[in-house]
Design a protein around this motif. Sequence first.
Motif, short mmCIF file in Angstrom:
data_model
loop_
_atom_site.label_atom_id
_atom_site.label_comp_id
_atom_site.label_asym_id
_atom_site.label_seq_id
_atom_site.Cartn_x
_atom_site.Cartn_y
_atom_site.Cartn_z
N PRO A 1 13.74 43.46 -9.36
CA PRO A 1 14.88 42.66 -9.82
C PRO A 1 14.49 41.73 -10.96
N ARG A 2 15.48 41.28 -11.69
CA ARG A 2 15.26 40.28 -12.73
C ARG A 2 16.00 39.00 -12.34
N PRO A 3 15.52 37.87 -12.81
CA PRO A 3 16.20 36.62 -12.45
C PRO A 3 17.64 36.60 -12.97
N THR A 4 18.54 36.03 -12.18
CA THR A 4 19.88 35.79 -12.68
C THR A 4 19.83 34.65 -13.70
N VAL A 5 20.84 34.58 -14.55
CA VAL A 5 20.89 33.58 -15.60
C VAL A 5 22.05 32.62 -15.32
N GLU A 6 21.75 31.33 -15.33
CA GLU A 6 22.76 30.30 -15.18
C GLU A 6 22.88 29.52 -16.48
N VAL A 7 24.08 29.00 -16.76
CA VAL A 7 24.34 28.27 -18.01
C VAL A 7 24.50 26.79 -17.68
N TRP A 8 23.91 25.95 -18.53
CA TRP A 8 23.85 24.51 -18.25
C TRP A 8 24.36 23.70 -19.43
N ASP A 9 24.98 22.52 -19.12
CA ASP A 9 25.48 21.59 -20.13
C ASP A 9 25.16 20.17 -19.64
N THR A 10 24.11 19.56 -20.18
CA THR A 10 23.68 18.26 -19.71
C THR A 10 24.72 17.18 -19.97
N ARG A 11 25.39 17.21 -21.13
CA ARG A 11 26.37 16.16 -21.44
C ARG A 11 27.52 16.19 -20.44
N ALA A 12 27.98 17.40 -20.08
CA ALA A 12 29.06 17.49 -19.09
C ALA A 12 28.59 16.95 -17.74
N TYR A 13 27.36 17.22 -17.39
CA TYR A 13 26.77 16.72 -16.15
C TYR A 13 26.70 15.19 -16.15
N LEU A 14 26.23 14.60 -17.25
CA LEU A 14 26.11 13.15 -17.32
C LEU A 14 27.47 12.46 -17.26
N ARG A 15 28.49 13.09 -17.79
CA ARG A 15 29.84 12.51 -17.70
C ARG A 15 30.39 12.58 -16.29
N HIS A 16 30.07 13.67 -15.59
CA HIS A 16 30.75 13.94 -14.32
C HIS A 16 30.11 13.26 -13.11
N MET A 17 28.79 13.19 -13.05
CA MET A 17 28.15 12.74 -11.82
C MET A 17 28.47 11.30 -11.43
N LEU B 1 13.73 33.20 -8.54
CA LEU B 1 14.60 32.06 -8.81
C LEU B 1 15.35 32.32 -10.12
N PRO B 2 16.52 31.68 -10.31
CA PRO B 2 17.26 31.90 -11.56
C PRO B 2 16.54 31.35 -12.78
N VAL B 3 17.02 31.78 -13.93
CA VAL B 3 16.62 31.23 -15.23
C VAL B 3 17.81 30.45 -15.78
N ASN B 4 17.55 29.31 -16.39
CA ASN B 4 18.61 28.44 -16.89
C ASN B 4 18.65 28.52 -18.42
#
Length: 413
Positions: A185-201, A400-403
Amino acid sequence: MRITAAETLVSSPGRNFVTLRVTTDDGLTGLGDATLNGRELAVESYLREHLVPLLIGRDAHAIEDTWQYLYRGAYWRRGPVTMAAIAAVDTALWDIKAKAAGMPLYQLLGGASRTGALAYGHASGRDLPELFDSIRAHLDAGYRALRVQSGIPGLDTVYGVASSPAAPGDRYDYEPARRTGDAHPRPTVEVWDTRAYLRHMPRVFEAVRNEFGPELPLLHDGHHRMTPVQAARLGRDLEPYDLFWLEDATPGEDQSALRLIREHTVTPLAIGEVFNSVHDYTTLLHERLIDYVRSAVTHAGGVTGMRRLLDHAAVYGIRSGLHGPTDISPVGMAAALHLDLAVHNFGIQEYMRHSTETMEVFRTSYTFTKGALHPGDGPGLGVEYDDEAAAAFPYTPAYLPVNRLADGSVHDW
């Protein structure tokens, strides 16, 4: 008492585990956890090909000498594979020594400093209603401290958030190492947005505090995804919500990065689940840049390595917060609990419940009552390995996934 055999045991009851079983000429056996998530067979090979032949005939009681022999004698020191292998040997020998003494391991570590170890669970939700349901389910299950992870608007998957809601103890704690059934198998790929995270948490923690009040200890894991400046901003923005800690706010390789975060926020900081030696912490401890150490017994040289690290941290008033997800086997969890009970500078213990299949293979004596864990009072670690049950769960490749960021560049997962 001499070592007569050492076996590497690989099984996959819900996820992959590598276990070392050491046997002595007195017929005693000891278990050690050597699991390294996504790189399990590297440690199994290191043990089987390089360390096991060195163990046969050694004095099982000579734990410190064996630790130094395997650490210093190899010349190539530290690193996750080496330290996980040494941890497995060390933990198995402590298990044997405690069984020979007829005592639970914590008694050989100086006895109990407390009646139980406060544990935190993992509450998560893709949105606020789902998160609130998860928090309530954990509180009903007896947890008195919770890590809170939330979905982020615009992102399909987010670290720490279960793909579907479930009750504690019913696989609610997500397993990120994906098992597709493919031979390679190959790692699944996840997409990340730090600015959206910092606004939301900050909004998430404001809502949680408004709903559940100021007393519940709340933790949060940034999972190495922020720059020091971004982490400082989040720590400051979360100050009104009185977090127990902000974990892994930035990658830990550059220890000096924690200076900037510390200068700008009083939110307590925890780091270290990817660290495997006291040397990884030197600057962080000496300058008091963190409040909790997050390594696992499994990855930091076993009971001996972790005790050395915690004693060093205690000099600077820094407490334990030992790593305890489901990729630490029940053997590694039991070893952590014995240390939790014994050391003075205990802080909190991560606790993700293992699957039913895992607990069929690993027969444990530790308990969870009123939000606290206890390792049990039987001799040794209090864990036995069921070979017959394990045979039904062969190794299954998993990654584990790749980001990646929205522009496709690889980011920290």
